[in-house]
Design a protein around this motif. Structure first.
Motif, PDB file in Angstrom:
ATOM      1  N   LEU A  17       0.821  -1.206   0.000  1.00  0.00           N
ATOM      2  CA  LEU A  17       0.000   0.000   0.000  1.00  0.00           C
ATOM      3  C   LEU A  17       0.860   1.264   0.000  1.00  0.00           C
ATOM      4  CD1 LEU A  17      -2.835  -1.042   2.472  1.00  0.00           C
ATOM      5  CD2 LEU A  17      -2.979  -0.821  -0.022  1.00  0.00           C
ATOM      6  N   ASP A  18       1.953   1.257   0.758  1.00  0.00           N
ATOM      7  CA  ASP A  18       2.846   2.415   0.783  1.00  0.00           C
ATOM      8  C   ASP A  18       3.514   2.638  -0.569  1.00  0.00           C
ATOM      9  OD1 ASP A  18       2.241   3.113   3.355  1.00  0.00           O
ATOM     10  OD2 ASP A  18       4.009   2.182   4.246  1.00  0.00           O
ATOM     11  N   ILE A  19       3.936   1.566  -1.216  1.00  0.00           N
ATOM     12  CA  ILE A  19       4.542   1.692  -2.545  1.00  0.00           C
ATOM     13  C   ILE A  19       3.514   2.241  -3.530  1.00  0.00           C
ATOM     14  CG2 ILE A  19       5.469   0.381  -4.500  1.00  0.00           C
ATOM     15  CD1 ILE A  19       6.867  -1.413  -2.399  1.00  0.00           C
ATOM     16  N   TYR A  20       2.285   1.769  -3.452  1.00  0.00           N
ATOM     17  CA  TYR A  20       1.211   2.282  -4.304  1.00  0.00           C
ATOM     18  C   TYR A  20       1.008   3.786  -4.076  1.00  0.00           C
ATOM     19  CZ  TYR A  20      -3.504   3.147  -6.033  1.00  0.00           C
ATOM     20  OH  TYR A  20      -4.590   3.678  -6.677  1.00  0.00           O
ATOM     21  N   ALA A  21       0.959   4.188  -2.808  1.00  0.00           N
ATOM     22  CA  ALA A  21       0.759   5.604  -2.483  1.00  0.00           C
ATOM     23  C   ALA A  21       1.911   6.456  -2.999  1.00  0.00           C
ATOM     24  CB  ALA A  21       0.613   5.778  -0.971  1.00  0.00           C
ATOM     25  N   ILE A  22       3.125   5.973  -2.886  1.00  0.00           N
ATOM     26  CA  ILE A  22       4.284   6.727  -3.373  1.00  0.00           C
ATOM     27  C   ILE A  22       4.232   6.862  -4.886  1.00  0.00           C
ATOM     28  CG2 ILE A  22       6.797   6.640  -3.640  1.00  0.00           C
ATOM     29  CD1 ILE A  22       6.867   5.460  -0.765  1.00  0.00           C
ATOM     30  N   VAL A  47       2.032   3.758   8.457  1.00  0.00           N
ATOM     31  CA  VAL A  47       0.594   3.551   8.652  1.00  0.00           C
ATOM     32  C   VAL A  47      -0.134   4.895   8.633  1.00  0.00           C
ATOM     33  CG1 VAL A  47      -1.175   2.708  10.232  1.00  0.00           C
ATOM     34  CG2 VAL A  47       0.956   1.440   9.974  1.00  0.00           C
ATOM     35  N   LEU A  48       0.283   5.813   9.481  1.00  0.00           N
ATOM     36  CA  LEU A  48      -0.368   7.123   9.558  1.00  0.00           C
ATOM     37  C   LEU A  48      -0.183   7.894   8.248  1.00  0.00           C
ATOM     38  CD1 LEU A  48      -1.916   9.150  11.277  1.00  0.00           C
ATOM     39  CD2 LEU A  48       0.284  10.008  12.091  1.00  0.00           C
ATOM     40  N   GLY A  49       0.999   7.807   7.659  1.00  0.00           N
ATOM     41  CA  GLY A  49       1.251   8.493   6.394  1.00  0.00           C
ATOM     42  C   GLY A  49       0.330   8.002   5.292  1.00  0.00           C
ATOM     43  N   PHE A  50       0.110   6.690   5.221  1.00  0.00           N
ATOM     44  CA  PHE A  50      -0.788   6.151   4.198  1.00  0.00           C
ATOM     45  C   PHE A  50      -2.225   6.605   4.431  1.00  0.00           C
ATOM     46  CE2 PHE A  50      -3.773   2.935   2.663  1.00  0.00           C
ATOM     47  CZ  PHE A  50      -3.480   2.990   1.304  1.00  0.00           C
ATOM     48  N   LEU A  55      -6.702  10.204   2.758  1.00  0.00           N
ATOM     49  CA  LEU A  55      -7.715  11.211   3.064  1.00  0.00           C
ATOM     50  C   LEU A  55      -7.397  12.585   2.475  1.00  0.00           C
ATOM     51  CD1 LEU A  55      -8.324  10.314   6.819  1.00  0.00           C
ATOM     52  CD2 LEU A  55      -9.753   9.695   4.850  1.00  0.00           C
ATOM     53  N   LEU A  56      -6.128  12.978   2.491  1.00  0.00           N
ATOM     54  CA  LEU A  56      -5.758  14.351   2.159  1.00  0.00           C
ATOM     55  C   LEU A  56      -4.771  14.495   1.014  1.00  0.00           C
ATOM     56  CD1 LEU A  56      -5.129  15.477   5.848  1.00  0.00           C
ATOM     57  CD2 LEU A  56      -7.227  15.793   4.539  1.00  0.00           C
ATOM     58  N   GLY A  57      -4.292  13.386   0.505  1.00  0.00           N
ATOM     59  CA  GLY A  57      -3.219  13.410  -0.482  1.00  0.00           C
ATOM     60  C   GLY A  57      -3.598  14.076  -1.794  1.00  0.00           C
ATOM     61  N   PRO A  58      -2.580  14.316  -2.627  1.00  0.00           N
ATOM     62  CA  PRO A  58      -2.832  14.961  -3.912  1.00  0.00           C
ATOM     63  C   PRO A  58      -3.707  14.088  -4.809  1.00  0.00           C
ATOM     64  CG  PRO A  58      -0.586  14.138  -3.815  1.00  0.00           C
ATOM     65  CD  PRO A  58      -1.189  13.941  -2.459  1.00  0.00           C
TER      66      PRO A  58
END
Length: 60
Positions: A17-22, A47-50, A55-58
């Motif tokens: 999930l983190d790799i996907y978000a990055i 965890v919190l970063g994902f 919720l708020l990411g670009p």
């Protein structure tokens, strides 16, 4: 033994999930500074970063 397997599974899921978000953050149309800050946040607080990115990411 079971705890190790469950923890390993959730750790692997979080990594994916983190790799996907990055990747989605880097591909977004956000500014360079915004991208860098999001990637650093996701890397430092997985965890919190994902969750915050979700919720708020670009967007796009």
């Amino acid at each position: 033994m079971i705890d190790l397997q469950v923890t390993g599974f959730f750790g692997l899921l979080l990594l994916i999930l983190d790799i996907y978000a990055i990747i989605k953050t880097v591909q977004s149309s956000a500014g360079t500074l915004g991208k860098v800050l999001w990637v650093v946040l996701i890397l430092l607080l997985p965890v919190l970063g994902f969750i915050l990115w979700l919720l708020l990411g670009p967007k796009r």
